[in-house]
Structures are given as structure tokens and as C-alpha cells.
Scaffold this motif. Structure first.
Motif, short mmCIF file in Angstrom:
data_model
loop_
_atom_site.label_atom_id
_atom_site.label_comp_id
_atom_site.label_asym_id
_atom_site.label_seq_id
_atom_site.Cartn_x
_atom_site.Cartn_y
_atom_site.Cartn_z
N GLU A 198 -5.69 -9.64 -3.97
CA GLU A 198 -5.40 -11.06 -3.76
C GLU A 198 -4.04 -11.23 -3.13
OE1 GLU A 198 -4.99 -15.13 -6.42
OE2 GLU A 198 -5.50 -13.21 -7.34
N ASP A 199 -3.96 -11.99 -2.06
CA ASP A 199 -2.70 -12.24 -1.40
C ASP A 199 -1.91 -13.28 -2.17
OD1 ASP A 199 -3.27 -10.45 0.51
OD2 ASP A 199 -3.88 -11.91 2.04
N SER A 200 -0.59 -13.12 -2.18
CA SER A 200 0.26 -14.09 -2.83
C SER A 200 0.57 -15.22 -1.86
CB SER A 200 1.56 -13.41 -3.28
OG SER A 200 2.30 -13.03 -2.14
N ALA A 201 1.41 -16.14 -2.31
CA ALA A 201 1.72 -17.30 -1.49
C ALA A 201 2.39 -16.91 -0.18
CB ALA A 201 2.64 -18.25 -2.27
N SER A 202 3.14 -15.82 -0.14
CA SER A 202 3.86 -15.45 1.06
C SER A 202 3.09 -14.42 1.88
CB SER A 202 5.24 -14.89 0.70
OG SER A 202 5.09 -13.65 0.05
N GLY A 203 1.92 -14.00 1.44
CA GLY A 203 1.15 -13.02 2.18
C GLY A 203 1.33 -11.61 1.70
N VAL A 204 2.17 -11.38 0.69
CA VAL A 204 2.34 -10.05 0.12
C VAL A 204 1.24 -9.82 -0.90
CG1 VAL A 204 3.90 -8.49 -1.09
CG2 VAL A 204 4.82 -10.24 0.42
N SER A 205 0.41 -8.80 -0.70
CA SER A 205 -0.73 -8.60 -1.58
C SER A 205 -0.33 -7.90 -2.87
CB SER A 205 -1.80 -7.76 -0.87
OG SER A 205 -1.36 -6.43 -0.70
N GLY A 206 -1.11 -8.19 -3.91
CA GLY A 206 -0.88 -7.52 -5.19
C GLY A 206 -1.08 -6.03 -5.08
N SER A 207 -2.02 -5.59 -4.24
CA SER A 207 -2.27 -4.16 -4.09
C SER A 207 -1.08 -3.45 -3.45
CB SER A 207 -3.54 -3.93 -3.26
OG SER A 207 -3.42 -4.49 -1.97
N GLU A 208 -0.41 -4.13 -2.53
CA GLU A 208 0.78 -3.54 -1.90
C GLU A 208 1.91 -3.39 -2.92
OE1 GLU A 208 3.80 -4.41 1.89
OE2 GLU A 208 2.11 -5.74 1.48
N LEU A 209 2.11 -4.43 -3.72
CA LEU A 209 3.12 -4.36 -4.77
C LEU A 209 2.77 -3.28 -5.79
CD1 LEU A 209 3.60 -8.20 -5.31
CD2 LEU A 209 5.33 -6.62 -4.46
N ALA A 210 1.49 -3.17 -6.14
CA ALA A 210 1.05 -2.18 -7.12
C ALA A 210 1.35 -0.77 -6.64
CB ALA A 210 -0.44 -2.34 -7.40
N LYS A 211 1.16 -0.50 -5.35
CA LYS A 211 1.44 0.83 -4.81
C LYS A 211 2.92 1.17 -4.95
CE LYS A 211 -2.31 0.76 -1.40
NZ LYS A 211 -2.64 0.59 0.04
N GLU A 212 3.77 0.20 -4.68
CA GLU A 212 5.21 0.44 -4.81
C GLU A 212 5.61 0.69 -6.26
OE1 GLU A 212 7.54 0.78 -2.38
OE2 GLU A 212 5.76 0.80 -1.14
N ILE A 213 5.05 -0.10 -7.17
CA ILE A 213 5.36 0.07 -8.60
C ILE A 213 4.83 1.40 -9.11
CG2 ILE A 213 4.92 -0.86 -10.92
CD1 ILE A 213 4.88 -3.67 -9.62
N GLU A 214 3.60 1.74 -8.72
CA GLU A 214 2.99 2.99 -9.16
C GLU A 214 3.81 4.19 -8.74
OE1 GLU A 214 0.58 6.59 -9.09
OE2 GLU A 214 1.44 5.58 -7.34
N LYS A 215 4.21 4.23 -7.48
CA LYS A 215 4.93 5.40 -6.98
C LYS A 215 6.34 5.47 -7.53
CE LYS A 215 3.98 7.49 -3.25
NZ LYS A 215 3.71 7.93 -1.86
N SER A 216 7.06 4.36 -7.57
CA SER A 216 8.44 4.38 -8.05
C SER A 216 8.51 4.75 -9.53
CB SER A 216 9.11 3.04 -7.80
OG SER A 216 8.40 1.98 -8.41
N PHE A 217 7.50 4.32 -10.30
CA PHE A 217 7.47 4.67 -11.72
C PHE A 217 7.34 6.18 -11.89
CE2 PHE A 217 4.87 5.63 -15.52
CZ PHE A 217 5.72 5.17 -16.51
N VAL A 218 6.48 6.79 -11.13
CA VAL A 218 6.28 8.24 -11.23
C VAL A 218 7.54 8.99 -10.79
CG1 VAL A 218 5.00 10.21 -10.30
CG2 VAL A 218 3.78 8.13 -10.96
#
Length: 219
Positions: A39-59
Motif C-alpha cells: 500500500e502506498d502512503s500519502a507521499s508515494g512511499v510504499s510500506g514494502s519499501e520501508l519494510a525492506k529498509e527496516i528488515e535489512k538495517s535490523f539484521v
């Protein structure tokens, strides 16, 4: 406390675009943003894109290899700040993470690892809420109630200490020296969790400070 500036749809998208290349340069990440679903956010940044960043940085942070630990925690805080600004709650971003096909470890995270990641996200969110950091959209329930009840007072104390000029090292020393006489000694695991939580709050505040200075310099 006063809000750290204001956020608009354009600002949030631009901020995410500037955060991601910085992290990729330091850790040599390859973005998988093209064709991302979710799902795209109000500014066009998708939740899946954010999730990839969070997933990788956490690891990266969980490897705890000196330099990569600090870089990973900073990148994690930056990605979670972007999710917060976009209006995602911790539960909704956790749902995005559960469907994220990216597996930086080469395997799905174990249950305790998923729980730790949610705690880290909640610490960043509580820090942002405490300083009234602005959002594009607001979710009525941003943080799971048990985690908010557990950490809100702790985070507020750390934010106050940071605002008064305390360093992370000094705060640890004061916390140990001010332990009430007769109180039970903390286990090594409890001490590590406390130290880690303090660091996440401090790093989140440092990211906000750095970005506010960059925004002021650009004006």
C-alpha cells in the motif's frame, strides 16, 4: 516539547530518498525499490519499501560487529522515522514486515527476533511521540499498549536527560550509581537490554538533530 519542524508529503518523500542512499553508501546495500508492492502512503512511499529498509538495517545492527552495529542502528532509526512520518503504526509496519520477501539472514527471523525488532520500533516511535515529531498521517494506535506501558516512562526520562546534555556514557554511569540500595541486581541480559534501549533512543534523537541542522542549513 516543541515539534521538530513540520512534515509535508513532499518533505517526507524527499527525506526518505536522501536517507536511503546514505545508508546504502555506508553499508553497500542494494535497494530493491523498483516494482515494489504494498500500500502506498500519502507521499508515494510504499510500506514494502520501508519494510525492506527496516528488515535489512535490523539484521545489520544485530550482527553487533563494532562499526556495523552503530551504522545498522542509525539506519534502522532512520527507516523507522520515515515509517512514523508516513503515518504507519508499529502493528501495521509489523504486518508489512511479515510479508516482506527479503531475508537478509537467508532465513525467516525467529519469533524472539521478530519480538525484539518490534521493541526497537516501539522505542523509536515513543521517542518521536515524546518530542512531538510531526507526521503526514496519524494512526490512533501507533504502538502496542503493553510496549507503551512498559517503555514510555523510560523513554521520557532518556529524552529529558538528552535535552539536558547528558551523554549515553554518562547516563549509564549515573543509572548504575543511583541504583536504590537493596534493589535486586540486574542480570546480564537485563543490563544489555537497558543499555541497548538507551542507545536506540539516543540515536533516534541524534538523527532528528542532524536532520534539523541539515534542513536549517538548506534554507
Amino acid at each position: 516539547m516543541q515539534p521538530h519542524g513540520s512534515v509535508s508529503h513532499k518533505h517526507s518523500l524527499t527525506r526518505l530518498q536522501t536517507r536511503i542512499p546514505l545508508k546504502r553508501t555506508v553499508v553497500e546495500w542494494k535497494m530493491l525499490a523498483d516494482g515494489s508492492s504494498g500500500e502506498d502512503s500519502a507521499s508515494g512511499v510504499s510500506g514494502s519499501e520501508l519494510a525492506k529498509e527496516i528488515e535489512k538495517s535490523f539484521v545489520v545492527a544485530c550482527t553487533q560487529i563494532s562499526s556495523s552495529y552503530e551504522v545498522g542502528l542509525t539506519a534502522f532509526a532512520e527507516a523507522v522515522i520515515s515509517a512514523y512520518e508516513e503515518g504507519y503504526s508499529v502493528p501495521s509496519m509489523s504486518l508489512e514486515l511479515s510479508s516482506c520477501p527479503q531475508q537478509t539472514l537467508g532465513r525467516p527471523l525467529q519469533a524472539d527476533e521478530v519480538e525484539l525488532r518490534q521493541v526497537w520500533m516501539s522505542l523509536v516511535y515513543l521517542t518521536l511521540q515524546t518530542v512531538a515529531h510531526p507526521r503526514v498521517k496519524k494512526d490512533a494506535l501507533s504502538i502496542p499498549t503493553p510496549l507503551e506501558d512498559r517503555f514510555l516512562g523510560f523513554v521520557r526520562n532518556i529524552v529529558q536527560a538528552h535535552a539536558m546534555g547528558s551523554t549515553l556514557q554518562r547516563l549509564k554511569l549515573e543509572e548504575m550509581m543511583n541504583r536504590e540500595e537493596g534493589s535486586a541486581e540486574r542480570s546480564p541480559v537485563e543490563t544489555a537490554i537497558l543499555s541497548q534501549a538507551m542507545r536506540i533512543v539516543f540515536i533516534t534523537l541524534d538523527v532528528l538533530k542532524r536532520e534539523a541542522e541539515e534542513d536549517a542549513a538548506a534554507e
